[in-house]
Design a protein around this motif. Sequence first.
Motif, PDB file in Angstrom:
ATOM      1  N   LEU A  17       0.832  -1.205   0.000  1.00 58.09           N
ATOM      2  CA  LEU A  17       0.000   0.000   0.000  1.00 58.09           C
ATOM      3  C   LEU A  17       0.867   1.257   0.000  1.00 58.09           C
ATOM      4  CD1 LEU A  17      -2.857  -0.916   2.523  1.00 58.09           C
ATOM      5  CD2 LEU A  17      -2.955  -0.876   0.022  1.00 58.09           C
ATOM      6  N   LEU A  18       1.939   1.246   0.769  1.00 60.58           N
ATOM      7  CA  LEU A  18       2.834   2.398   0.813  1.00 60.58           C
ATOM      8  C   LEU A  18       3.496   2.620  -0.553  1.00 60.58           C
ATOM      9  CD1 LEU A  18       4.361   4.604   2.324  1.00 60.58           C
ATOM     10  CD2 LEU A  18       6.001   2.867   3.077  1.00 60.58           C
ATOM     11  N   ALA A  56       0.998   4.138  -2.900  1.00 57.83           N
ATOM     12  CA  ALA A  56       0.781   5.566  -2.666  1.00 57.83           C
ATOM     13  C   ALA A  56       1.918   6.397  -3.245  1.00 57.83           C
ATOM     14  CB  ALA A  56       0.647   5.826  -1.158  1.00 57.83           C
ATOM     15  N   TRP A 112      -0.029   7.519  -6.521  1.00 57.91           N
ATOM     16  CA  TRP A 112      -0.699   8.720  -6.027  1.00 57.91           C
ATOM     17  C   TRP A 112       0.238   9.925  -6.058  1.00 57.91           C
ATOM     18  CZ3 TRP A 112      -1.334  10.402  -0.364  1.00 57.91           C
ATOM     19  CH2 TRP A 112      -2.174  11.523  -0.295  1.00 57.91           C
TER      20      TRP A 112
END
Length: 415
Positions: free
Chosen positions: A384-385, A388, A392
């Motif tokens: 997830l990191l 991101a 993102w």
Amino acid sequence: MHNPDFAHIFRVFGRIGLLSFGGPAAQISMMHEDLVVRHKWLTEQQFLGALSFCMLLPGPEAMQLATYAGWRLRGVAGGLLAGLLFVMPGACVILGLAMGYAYYGQLPLVQALFLGVRAAVVVIVFQALLNLSRRALVGAQSWSLAALGFAAMFFLSVPFPLIIGAAALCGYAASRGQVTAPSVAAPVRLGETLRTATLWGALWGAPILIAWALGAELLTDLALFFSKLALVTFGGAYAVLAYMTETVVATKGWLSTAQMIDALGLAETTPGPLILVTEFVGLLAGFAKGGPGLAILAGIMTLWVTFTPCFLWIFTGAPYIETLLERPRLKGALAGISAAVVGVIANLSAWFALHVLFGTVGATRFGPRPEIASFAPVSFAMVLLAGALLLWLRLSMLRVLGLMVVFAGALHGLS
């Protein structure tokens, strides 16, 4: 300047080879800036035509584009110089990384750092899937081919070459009825083409025959497998990584799953084409079998059978570029392959994610099945990191890999 000397070609392509990070899109953009805009060695039409031709070929299109540009400028010698300068900086870096990994990769700290690399690789492959799908999936047929490609490889373990062949036939058939434009290309002598193909085919096969004659079983096995891979590497390195991984890990046992994911992560940090990951595989396989001496021989053999075919394709086919690009059925076959490759990369993305997020992944009749109890929440958080940072915040791939290694190291220090 339209006919630069070899020293000038060396400087320009040497710079490209040293700075060619970021995958084929960034590499092609850099070549366009240097060859078309800055030095005006190629026209825009020549550059785009050559790029289209290289996308029709198996192998790394950016390296083949560099080879074509060198050939266009100074013949075969120029093509060899440009192609080698594109590959060799990254190959030297891979040699150092692979040998370091072979000696120190199993240390607890190094394994902890590679947790960050593996998490980043899951997201990097997913990003490649998104980028290719935007370009390749433009209609119902292409979406269908992508879905069928994924299902065939993930659930049924259909070999990658069969998927590529079937997709090419579908694309070829779908383009029937389109009219081929009258050719305006200059005629090429068939005898010269046959001599070129024979020479480079012999250069490709000679080391394989020598290894076989000497009874070097591992070198022969590596050479035959990666020669086959060179024939089906359509759609970039990501497209064949699933096929490569299945063979290297499950069939041959040269590397473990974790080592294969680490190899891809390290290959992402080097200049040059991502298909240099094959050198990493060859080096590790040779090291495990016979130490550093065999590792270097295996790495050289793998490089030879991976990139010699690229010179064969370019030097044989370059005189026919204009004629080939006038054929709509050939373009249709390429479109079919590109669509199926999206499904194949989706399979690779799922396969890597399962093996990073779960400690145990079993093999069933209809694809891999993870053991739910082996789910790794720390790995999930790291993925997830990485997502991101890359998707993102849109940080560069190298920066994301570096940050993920730092985070993984900090986590290891706190544990």
